[in-house]
Structures are given as C-alpha cells and as structure tokens.
Design a protein around this motif. Structure first.
Motif, PDB file in Angstrom:
ATOM      1  N   GLU A   1       0.853  -1.179   0.000  1.00 37.12           N
ATOM      2  CA  GLU A   1       0.000   0.000   0.000  1.00 37.12           C
ATOM      3  C   GLU A   1       0.897   1.240   0.000  1.00 37.12           C
ATOM      4  OE1 GLU A   1      -2.925   1.139  -0.955  1.00 37.12           O
ATOM      5  OE2 GLU A   1      -4.085   0.143   0.629  1.00 37.12           O
ATOM      6  N   PRO A   2       1.060   1.937  -1.132  1.00 36.12           N
ATOM      7  CA  PRO A   2       1.915   3.128  -1.174  1.00 36.12           C
ATOM      8  C   PRO A   2       1.332   4.263  -0.337  1.00 36.12           C
ATOM      9  CG  PRO A   2       1.483   2.266  -3.381  1.00 36.12           C
ATOM     10  CD  PRO A   2       0.527   1.577  -2.452  1.00 36.12           C
ATOM     11  N   LEU A   3       2.204   4.959   0.386  1.00 31.81           N
ATOM     12  CA  LEU A   3       1.805   6.118   1.179  1.00 31.81           C
ATOM     13  C   LEU A   3       2.241   7.417   0.511  1.00 31.81           C
ATOM     14  CD1 LEU A   3       2.733   4.824   4.750  1.00 31.81           C
ATOM     15  CD2 LEU A   3       0.568   4.565   3.511  1.00 31.81           C
ATOM     16  N   ASP A   4       3.400   7.376  -0.120  1.00 31.64           N
ATOM     17  CA  ASP A   4       3.898   8.487  -0.933  1.00 31.64           C
ATOM     18  C   ASP A   4       4.928   7.907  -1.893  1.00 31.64           C
ATOM     19  OD1 ASP A   4       6.230   8.121   0.555  1.00 31.64           O
ATOM     20  OD2 ASP A   4       6.006   9.937   1.737  1.00 31.64           O
ATOM     21  N   SER A   5       5.793   8.729  -2.452  1.00 32.44           N
ATOM     22  CA  SER A   5       6.751   8.235  -3.440  1.00 32.44           C
ATOM     23  C   SER A   5       7.823   7.334  -2.841  1.00 32.44           C
ATOM     24  CB  SER A   5       7.423   9.414  -4.151  1.00 32.44           C
ATOM     25  OG  SER A   5       8.135  10.224  -3.213  1.00 32.44           O
ATOM     26  N   LYS A   6       7.960   7.335  -1.496  1.00 32.69           N
ATOM     27  CA  LYS A   6       9.012   6.547  -0.853  1.00 32.69           C
ATOM     28  C   LYS A   6       8.486   5.479   0.108  1.00 32.69           C
ATOM     29  CE  LYS A   6      12.487  10.253  -1.016  1.00 32.69           C
ATOM     30  NZ  LYS A   6      13.398  11.106  -0.200  1.00 32.69           N
ATOM     31  N   GLN A   7       7.397   5.753   0.786  1.00 37.28           N
ATOM     32  CA  GLN A   7       6.925   4.883   1.853  1.00 37.28           C
ATOM     33  C   GLN A   7       5.773   3.987   1.414  1.00 37.28           C
ATOM     34  OE1 GLN A   7       8.450   4.580   4.842  1.00 37.28           O
ATOM     35  NE2 GLN A   7       9.950   6.024   3.995  1.00 37.28           N
TER      36      GLN A   7
ATOM     37  N   ALA B   1       4.631  10.412   6.502  1.00 35.72           N
ATOM     38  CA  ALA B   1       4.004  10.452   5.182  1.00 35.72           C
ATOM     39  C   ALA B   1       2.509  10.699   5.297  1.00 35.72           C
ATOM     40  CB  ALA B   1       4.283   9.143   4.435  1.00 35.72           C
ATOM     41  N   VAL B   2       1.853  10.028   6.234  1.00 35.39           N
ATOM     42  CA  VAL B   2       0.410  10.192   6.405  1.00 35.39           C
ATOM     43  C   VAL B   2       0.096  11.511   7.120  1.00 35.39           C
ATOM     44  CG1 VAL B   2      -1.647   9.207   7.502  1.00 35.39           C
ATOM     45  CG2 VAL B   2      -0.032   7.716   6.305  1.00 35.39           C
ATOM     46  N   ALA B   3       0.966  11.939   8.034  1.00 39.33           N
ATOM     47  CA  ALA B   3       0.764  13.220   8.718  1.00 39.33           C
ATOM     48  C   ALA B   3       0.794  14.385   7.740  1.00 39.33           C
ATOM     49  CB  ALA B   3       1.826  13.411   9.799  1.00 39.33           C
ATOM     50  N   ALA B   4       1.435  14.192   6.576  1.00 40.55           N
ATOM     51  CA  ALA B   4       1.496  15.244   5.555  1.00 40.55           C
ATOM     52  C   ALA B   4       0.223  15.323   4.719  1.00 40.55           C
ATOM     53  CB  ALA B   4       2.697  14.998   4.642  1.00 40.55           C
ATOM     54  N   LEU B   5      -0.665  14.337   4.870  1.00 38.84           N
ATOM     55  CA  LEU B   5      -1.921  14.340   4.124  1.00 38.84           C
ATOM     56  C   LEU B   5      -2.907  15.328   4.758  1.00 38.84           C
ATOM     57  CD1 LEU B   5      -2.332  10.472   3.640  1.00 38.84           C
ATOM     58  CD2 LEU B   5      -1.545  12.143   1.935  1.00 38.84           C
ATOM     59  N   PRO B   6      -3.955  15.710   4.036  1.00 38.53           N
ATOM     60  CA  PRO B   6      -4.918  16.688   4.576  1.00 38.53           C
ATOM     61  C   PRO B   6      -5.556  16.230   5.881  1.00 38.53           C
ATOM     62  CG  PRO B   6      -5.223  16.442   2.213  1.00 38.53           C
ATOM     63  CD  PRO B   6      -4.245  15.374   2.625  1.00 38.53           C
ATOM     64  N   LYS B   7      -5.728  17.154   6.778  1.00 39.80           N
ATOM     65  CA  LYS B   7      -6.375  16.910   8.062  1.00 39.80           C
ATOM     66  C   LYS B   7      -7.819  16.471   7.851  1.00 39.80           C
ATOM     67  CE  LYS B   7      -8.184  19.665  11.916  1.00 39.80           C
ATOM     68  NZ  LYS B   7      -8.186  21.020  12.532  1.00 39.80           N
ATOM     69  N   VAL B   8      -8.271  15.515   8.680  1.00 39.89           N
ATOM     70  CA  VAL B   8      -9.677  15.115   8.691  1.00 39.89           C
ATOM     71  C   VAL B   8     -10.354  15.694   9.941  1.00 39.89           C
ATOM     72  CG1 VAL B   8     -11.309  13.201   8.686  1.00 39.89           C
ATOM     73  CG2 VAL B   8      -9.179  13.027   7.378  1.00 39.89           C
ATOM     74  N   LYS B   9      -9.907  15.285  11.122  1.00 37.81           N
ATOM     75  CA  LYS B   9     -10.495  15.807  12.359  1.00 37.81           C
ATOM     76  C   LYS B   9      -9.484  16.505  13.257  1.00 37.81           C
ATOM     77  CE  LYS B   9     -14.423  12.650  12.856  1.00 37.81           C
ATOM     78  NZ  LYS B   9     -15.101  11.683  13.751  1.00 37.81           N
TER      79      LYS B   9
ATOM     80  N   VAL C   1      -6.244   6.877  15.300  1.00 42.68           N
ATOM     81  CA  VAL C   1      -7.492   6.807  14.536  1.00 42.68           C
ATOM     82  C   VAL C   1      -7.475   7.824  13.390  1.00 42.68           C
ATOM     83  CG1 VAL C   1      -9.989   7.220  14.660  1.00 42.68           C
ATOM     84  CG2 VAL C   1      -8.848   5.862  16.426  1.00 42.68           C
ATOM     85  N   GLU C   2      -6.954   9.021  13.635  1.00 43.94           N
ATOM     86  CA  GLU C   2      -6.817  10.026  12.572  1.00 43.94           C
ATOM     87  C   GLU C   2      -5.909   9.494  11.455  1.00 43.94           C
ATOM     88  OE1 GLU C   2      -6.888  13.820  10.508  1.00 43.94           O
ATOM     89  OE2 GLU C   2      -8.198  12.937  12.032  1.00 43.94           O
ATOM     90  N   PHE C   3      -4.838   8.836  11.822  1.00 42.43           N
ATOM     91  CA  PHE C   3      -3.943   8.212  10.836  1.00 42.43           C
ATOM     92  C   PHE C   3      -4.727   7.241   9.956  1.00 42.43           C
ATOM     93  CE2 PHE C   3      -1.184   4.856   9.332  1.00 42.43           C
ATOM     94  CZ  PHE C   3       0.042   5.459   9.050  1.00 42.43           C
ATOM     95  N   CYS C   4      -5.524   6.378  10.597  1.00 46.52           N
ATOM     96  CA  CYS C   4      -6.316   5.398   9.846  1.00 46.52           C
ATOM     97  C   CYS C   4      -7.311   6.083   8.906  1.00 46.52           C
ATOM     98  CB  CYS C   4      -7.064   4.476  10.810  1.00 46.52           C
ATOM     99  SG  CYS C   4      -6.008   3.381  11.775  1.00 46.52           S
ATOM    100  N   THR C   5      -7.931   7.157   9.376  1.00 45.93           N
ATOM    101  CA  THR C   5      -8.914   7.872   8.561  1.00 45.93           C
ATOM    102  C   THR C   5      -8.248   8.509   7.349  1.00 45.93           C
ATOM    103  OG1 THR C   5     -10.207   8.332  10.552  1.00 45.93           O
ATOM    104  CG2 THR C   5     -10.732   9.617   8.583  1.00 45.93           C
ATOM    105  N   ARG C   6      -7.110   9.149   7.556  1.00 48.07           N
ATOM    106  CA  ARG C   6      -6.387   9.748   6.428  1.00 48.07           C
ATOM    107  C   ARG C   6      -5.929   8.676   5.432  1.00 48.07           C
ATOM    108  NH1 ARG C   6      -2.515  14.701   8.629  1.00 48.07           N
ATOM    109  NH2 ARG C   6      -3.972  15.509  10.210  1.00 48.07           N
TER     110      ARG C   6
ATOM    111  N   SER D   1      -7.356   5.827   4.900  1.00 45.41           N
ATOM    112  CA  SER D   1      -8.555   5.360   4.195  1.00 45.41           C
ATOM    113  C   SER D   1      -8.922   6.312   3.060  1.00 45.41           C
ATOM    114  CB  SER D   1      -9.725   5.231   5.174  1.00 45.41           C
ATOM    115  OG  SER D   1      -9.449   4.297   6.192  1.00 45.41           O
ATOM    116  N   HIS D   2      -8.855   7.609   3.315  1.00 47.61           N
ATOM    117  CA  HIS D   2      -9.152   8.607   2.282  1.00 47.61           C
ATOM    118  C   HIS D   2      -8.149   8.522   1.141  1.00 47.61           C
ATOM    119  CE1 HIS D   2     -11.725  11.497   4.959  1.00 47.61           C
ATOM    120  NE2 HIS D   2     -12.138  10.254   4.995  1.00 47.61           N
ATOM    121  N   LEU D   3      -6.891   8.284   1.471  1.00 46.22           N
ATOM    122  CA  LEU D   3      -5.840   8.190   0.449  1.00 46.22           C
ATOM    123  C   LEU D   3      -6.038   6.987  -0.465  1.00 46.22           C
ATOM    124  CD1 LEU D   3      -2.992   9.056  -0.668  1.00 46.22           C
ATOM    125  CD2 LEU D   3      -2.032   7.467   1.036  1.00 46.22           C
TER     126      LEU D   3
END
Length: 305
Positions: free
Chosen positions: A71-77, A126-134, A160-165, A167-169
């Motif tokens: 499951e790719p998270l970004d270009s490296k992770q 990598a996931v913390a750099a994605l758009p905020k959900v909550k 849980v925020e990590f999981c939500t982001r 999921s959106h990705l």
C-alpha cells in the motif's frame, strides 16, 4: 527532548506450530479465490520463524510463506499488508487480582490483512502530511527518533486520525485491529504463551531481557525501541508482535471486576520497558485514549471486499 504534548510516564503496564497449518493455508487460498485481487497485487513472500524451548534454546527455524500486498503512502513509503487467515477461536477477557489476560473461546473470526510491522516514524510522517480530517498530526512525535523505529508518543485518537487519512488516500477502509484480531495475528496458530513457544528471549524481542519467564537465561535490556523487523517474524510473517512497543487496539478497555474503565482503550503486545510476562499473546492492558507514552505505538488492518 519530550514534546510539549500531554505525556504520561508509562512504567510497568504492567507447542507452537511453526508452520501455518494445512487448514490455515486452505483458508488463505479460499479467501484469495473469493476476493480476486480486490484491486491489489497479492505477492508471495518467504521467511523463517523460530521455535525455542523453555530454556530459551533454539529448537529450529522453519521456512514458510504467506501473501501480502503493498500500500503506497507516498513516493518513498509503503505499507506491507500481510494476510491473516480466518480463525475458529475468539478471546474473552478474564481478570484476576494482579493481571488481565485473554482466554480463548470457540467461535469464528474472518480473515483480514494487517501491517507487517508497527507503523514506522517515516510512514507516520508520510500520512501526517496528508490533509487533516479531524485533528492535526505532529509529523515527528516520537521520543526515540529513527525513520525505521516504531512511531510512539502518539495517542489513540491520533492513531485513529492516521487510519482515517489512510482510508481517504487509498479508498480502502483502514482501522486499528480489535483485540481479537490482534491476538489472532500475534498467535499465528500457536497455543503457547509466545509465538516463539514456551518462552521468549531478548534474541527474539525487545523488552527487559534481564527478567526471565521460564527456564531461559537472562538476556539484554536495551532501554529503547529498535527498528521494526529487527527480529524474526511469527508464522504469519508478522514482526514485533511481542515487545518493542505496545499497540493500540480499537476496543474499549474492559475489565470484569467493579473497576471497569471504559474510557480507556486497549493495548496489546508489551514493549521495551516491560518484563517478559507482559509480552505474552494473552497479556493486555488499557490506557487513556488522549494520553501519550513512549512505549505505545500501533499497526493497522483492512479487509478486502
């Protein structure tokens, strides 16, 4: 340096079948047949898993294989998501005066995929750099810094925020595992205190190795987290199910005595600051979902449908 975030010191949270059984392999095969790739590329990987006796001596290493998808998270992770076959047992919680532990009960638990290792600090960033959900996520919250070390000092609500982001990705639903799923993954078909067998040693996990569980010799206490995957995996190919960091689970922390603490969330697996009995497959504890601790991380799971 400890971050300016809520931090609670965490002090003392308190025969294995090395091959997946033929039944397990059939369950995995049927699961893949009924979920034809489910928009992922399933890959076979090979590994060796140990069995040790009560004296901590290596009995043997078994060569095994399982399947995973990336499951790719970004270009490296990327996340390695490993198959966990369905199980015919579930856990119920038993409380005694000095400890809480899980006890098996016959029932059915479906198959799922779980991250091969606890989430690393690089994967977290990598996931913390994605758009905020909550809520906002600190990209570098850990006390022990290292891109391959498990992320820690993160709360349950942040996990849980990590999981939500995530999921959106990906368009897939990612969650924290339930306690039953976590133990299903940890045991990997074993019925012994540890997936390594009757005991564990610091050669196979990160914990306070100067304490012993059975007849093994005392080992090493490293006093910190280690890079994930530093030790041999269990029979499903999963690393660090015992030690390194405790792992957040989805469940509310349930106790069977009058001191039920439903506000807390469950943690499993034990960590670098714990004696070996806290690392048992059945060992469990609870923690404030908004609190931070340098001994608690997490991994994620999903179901392909």
């Amino acid at each position: 340096m400890i971050k300016r975030r809520r931090f609670i010191q965490f002090a003392g949270l308190g025969s294995i079948s090395l091959a997946c059984s033929i039944q397990d392999k059939l369950q995995i095969s049927k699961f893949f047949q009924s979920h034809p790739l489910a928009e992922v590329d399933l890959q076979t990987f090979e590994y060796e898993t140990p069995e040790i006796n009560r004296k901590g001596q290596l009995v043997g290493l078994q060569k095994l294989s399982n399947q995973l998808f990336l499951e790719p998270l970004d270009s490296k992770q990327v996340l390695n998501m490993v198959a966990v076959p369905s199980s015919q047992s579930r856990v119920r919680w038993v409380h005694s005066k000095h400890r809480n532990f899980a006890q098996a009960r016959h029932t059915s638990a479906p198959a799922f995929f779980i991250s091969q290792c606890p989430i690393t600090q690089a994967q977290w960033a990598a996931v913390a750099a994605l758009p905020k959900v909550k809520r906002e996520l600190d990209p570098a919250p850990s006390h022990f810094q290292g891109s391959r070390r498990p992320v820690e000092s993160i709360s349950w609500v942040e996990a849980v925020e990590f999981c939500t982001r995530l999921s959106h990705l990906t368009g897939r639903t990612y969650r924290l595992p339930t306690e039953a799923q976590w133990e299903q993954a940890c045991r990997a078909g074993s019925h012994t205190p540890f997936h390594t067998g009757a005991t564990i040693t610091s050669e196979w996990a990160d914990y306070v190795g100067t304490y012993t569980f059975a007849g093994e010799a005392a080992g090493t206490y490293r006093r910190q987290t280690l890079d994930v995957g530093s030790f041999a995996p269990n029979a499903f190919g999963l690393h660090d199910m015992h030690g390194n960091v405790w792992e957040w689970c989805a469940d509310r922390w349930q106790r069977t005595d009058a001191r039920n603490t439903l506000a807390q969330r469950s943690i499993r697996g034990g960590g670098w600051l714990d004696p070996p009995e806290r690392l048992r497959s059945t060992s469990r504890s609870g923690y404030d979902p908004n609190a931070l601790n340098r001994t608690i991380g997490f991994r994620v799971m999903t179901v392909l449908s």
